[in-house]
Design a protein around this motif. Structure first.
Motif, PDB file in Angstrom:
ATOM      1  N   ASN A  20       0.845  -1.197   0.000  1.00  0.00           N
ATOM      2  CA  ASN A  20       0.000   0.000   0.000  1.00  0.00           C
ATOM      3  C   ASN A  20       0.879   1.245   0.000  1.00  0.00           C
ATOM      4  OD1 ASN A  20       0.738   0.534   2.809  1.00  0.00           O
ATOM      5  ND2 ASN A  20      -0.645  -1.146   3.330  1.00  0.00           N
ATOM      6  N   GLU A  21       0.247   2.389  -0.104  1.00  0.00           N
ATOM      7  CA  GLU A  21       1.001   3.640  -0.181  1.00  0.00           C
ATOM      8  C   GLU A  21       1.798   3.909   1.092  1.00  0.00           C
ATOM      9  OE1 GLU A  21       0.045   8.352  -0.853  1.00  0.00           O
ATOM     10  OE2 GLU A  21      -1.099   6.910  -2.057  1.00  0.00           O
ATOM     11  N   CYS A 145       3.614  -2.307 -10.899  1.00  0.00           N
ATOM     12  CA  CYS A 145       2.325  -2.732 -10.353  1.00  0.00           C
ATOM     13  C   CYS A 145       2.181  -4.223 -10.630  1.00  0.00           C
ATOM     14  CB  CYS A 145       1.177  -1.987 -11.036  1.00  0.00           C
ATOM     15  SG  CYS A 145       1.237  -0.220 -10.789  1.00  0.00           S
ATOM     16  N   ASP A 151      -3.066  -2.258  -5.463  1.00  0.00           N
ATOM     17  CA  ASP A 151      -2.296  -1.608  -4.406  1.00  0.00           C
ATOM     18  C   ASP A 151      -0.860  -2.099  -4.273  1.00  0.00           C
ATOM     19  OD1 ASP A 151      -4.439   0.001  -3.528  1.00  0.00           O
ATOM     20  OD2 ASP A 151      -5.285  -1.707  -2.447  1.00  0.00           O
ATOM     21  N   THR A 152      -0.570  -3.306  -4.716  1.00  0.00           N
ATOM     22  CA  THR A 152       0.738  -3.913  -4.469  1.00  0.00           C
ATOM     23  C   THR A 152       1.727  -3.571  -5.567  1.00  0.00           C
ATOM     24  OG1 THR A 152      -0.355  -5.722  -3.306  1.00  0.00           O
ATOM     25  CG2 THR A 152       1.916  -6.085  -3.976  1.00  0.00           C
TER      26      THR A 152
END
Length: 163
Positions: A20-21, A145, A151-152
């Motif tokens: 995640n970020e 990505c 998200d990963t």
């Protein structure tokens, strides 16, 4: 998560999985601790991979106080004063985005090589647009990505720097 603070990037390749970020920001903060004046960091990855997120976190970790820290897509080069160089000295940062530029000739006309030496730490998004301008000791950060997961990301950091 492995901290880069314990690692010298000289001749190394390190890979991190960010789910995640928040994890991407933490990786960038650790990475910032390994940078010195004169370092050039070349970022590549598809649109939306997280290059700008990583750069913003890295700049904040190096003491840049500006609030927005926008990607320099239209300005091409943005300069910042940092406060946390790895050697304890103030550092200058140049954040570049070569996405809209056509080729190495157009990029070189901007005088980008002036930023490839101390007192600058130079961060370049879309560096693959003119990779021939980069010195052999540039640090490469590739953000990918992973298929099927929005998200990963895989963050691959490599350097061929010699001591």
């Amino acid at each position: 998560m492995m901290s880069l603070r314990r690692w010298s990037l000289i001749g190394k390749r390190l890979k991190f999985l960010s789910r995640n970020e928040i994890e991407t920001v933490e990786i960038a903060k650790d990475f910032a601790a390994s940078l010195n004046a004169g370092d050039v960091v070349a970022f590549s990855g598809e649109l939306g991979a997280g290059k700008s997120v990583f750069c913003r976190a890295l700049m904040r970790a190096l003491g840049v106080k500006d609030e927005a820290l926008p990607s320099p897509t239209f300005s091409i080069i943005q300069e910042y004063d940092g406060a946390n160089g790895v050697d304890g000295e103030r550092c200058r940062l140049a954040h570049m985005d070569w996405y809209r530029l056509a080729d190495a000739d157009e990029i070189e006309m901007l005088g980008v090589r002036d930023y490839f030496q101390a007192p600058w730490i130079c961060l370049i998004e879309w560096a693959e647009r003119a990779s021939e301008l980069l010195a052999d000791d540039a640090i490469h950060v590739v953000i990918t990505c992973l298929d099927g997961d929005l998200d990963t990301r895989l963050i691959d950091i490599s350097s061929h720097k010699q001591q």
